[in-house]
Design an enzyme around this catalytic site. Structure first.
Site, short mmCIF file in Angstrom:
data_model
loop_
_atom_site.label_atom_id
_atom_site.label_comp_id
_atom_site.label_asym_id
_atom_site.label_seq_id
_atom_site.Cartn_x
_atom_site.Cartn_y
_atom_site.Cartn_z
N ASP A 32 0.95 -1.26 -0.15
CA ASP A 32 -0.08 -0.05 -0.08
C ASP A 32 0.92 1.21 0.01
O ASP A 32 1.91 1.52 0.49
CB ASP A 32 -1.06 -0.07 1.07
CG ASP A 32 -1.94 -0.87 1.00
OD1 ASP A 32 -1.92 -1.82 0.23
OD2 ASP A 32 -2.85 -0.94 2.09
N HIS A 176 3.88 -2.41 3.19
CA HIS A 176 3.70 -0.99 2.83
C HIS A 176 4.90 -0.58 1.98
O HIS A 176 5.93 -0.94 2.25
CB HIS A 176 3.42 -0.02 3.71
CG HIS A 176 2.25 -0.03 4.58
ND1 HIS A 176 1.72 -0.92 5.52
CD2 HIS A 176 1.29 0.64 4.26
CE1 HIS A 176 0.47 -0.81 5.55
NE2 HIS A 176 0.15 0.10 5.12
ZN LIG Z 1 -2.55 3.36 3.08
#
Ligand SMILES: [Zn+2]
Length: 213
Positions: A32, A176
């Site tokens: 992400d 992430h």
């Molecule tokens: Zn996010």
């Protein structure tokens, strides 16, 4: 809703057209918030070593800033999904703002990369009852997760605990592509691969992992 590792059963029941696990009993890695100068290259290099294809839930303004990284992600045949243009929490904005957040990013991908966006992940995992309808209208699928590694805490031991205890053969794993996790991202990916292989699990291609109907 804020989740610890895995979302509650009742939410999965109500939003049963969202992906909470893969549909083919394979593991899907998702990244992400990118693309970022700090982490994207590390992620791509690590994945390519193992021939694993992942889903990148990017943010529109990072895509605008890092177009060459977007090209690299697409050249490696990874999937790019919509994580809103400005990483907005959908529970704090109106429906029309939510639609604008999604549309503007979809249009950017279409116009700059001739890429059709088909998947969405809400920032912070927060969504409203309207989110379902908005996505249905756009023919986009919502991809949630079954395993949150909390890699953004930048503590490898935290990731290790989550992976050792909660990895399953059909896990959708959140990592992430961000400055917060850049120091532990390579080790985290390697750990997940080790753990998966030693359990006899395999990694799937994003589109095949997200193919209920
Ligand atoms: Zn996010």
């Amino acid at each position: 809703m804020k989740y610890k590792y895995s979302p509650p059963f009742i939410i999965k029941q109500i939003f049963n057209d969202f992906y909470w696990n893969t549909s083919n009993n394979k593991i899907l890695l998702t990244f992400d918030d990118g693309p970022t100068e700090e982490a994207t290259e590390i992620i791509l290099t690590t994945l390519s070593k193992f021939g694993i294809k992942a889903a990148f839930f990017c943010v529109g303004n990072n895509v605008e800033k890092n177009q060459s990284l977007v090209k690299e992600i697409l050249n490696e045949n990874h999937l790019i999904g919509n994580h809103t243009f400005n990483h907005k929490r959908l529970t704090r904005i109106s429906n029309s703002e939510a639609i604008e957040e999604i549309d503007s990013f979809n249009n950017l991908m279409k116009n700059s990369f001739d890429y059709e966006m088909r998947y969405f992940r809400p920032p912070y995992g927060r969504f409203t009852i309207s989110t379902q309808g908005i996505l249905k209208e756009k023919n986009m699928k919502c991809v949630m997760w079954s395993l949150l590694t909390e890699d953004y805490k930048n503590n490898f031991e935290t990731v290790k605990f989550a992976v050792k205890n909660y990895l399953k053969k059909n896990s959708i794993i959140v990592l992430h592509d961000s400055i917060k996790s850049k120091d532990i991202i390579r080790d985290s990916i390697n750990l997940i691969i080790d753990e998966a292989l030693s359990n006899g699990f395999t990694f799937g291609e994003p589109e095949k992992c997200l193919n209920n109907n």
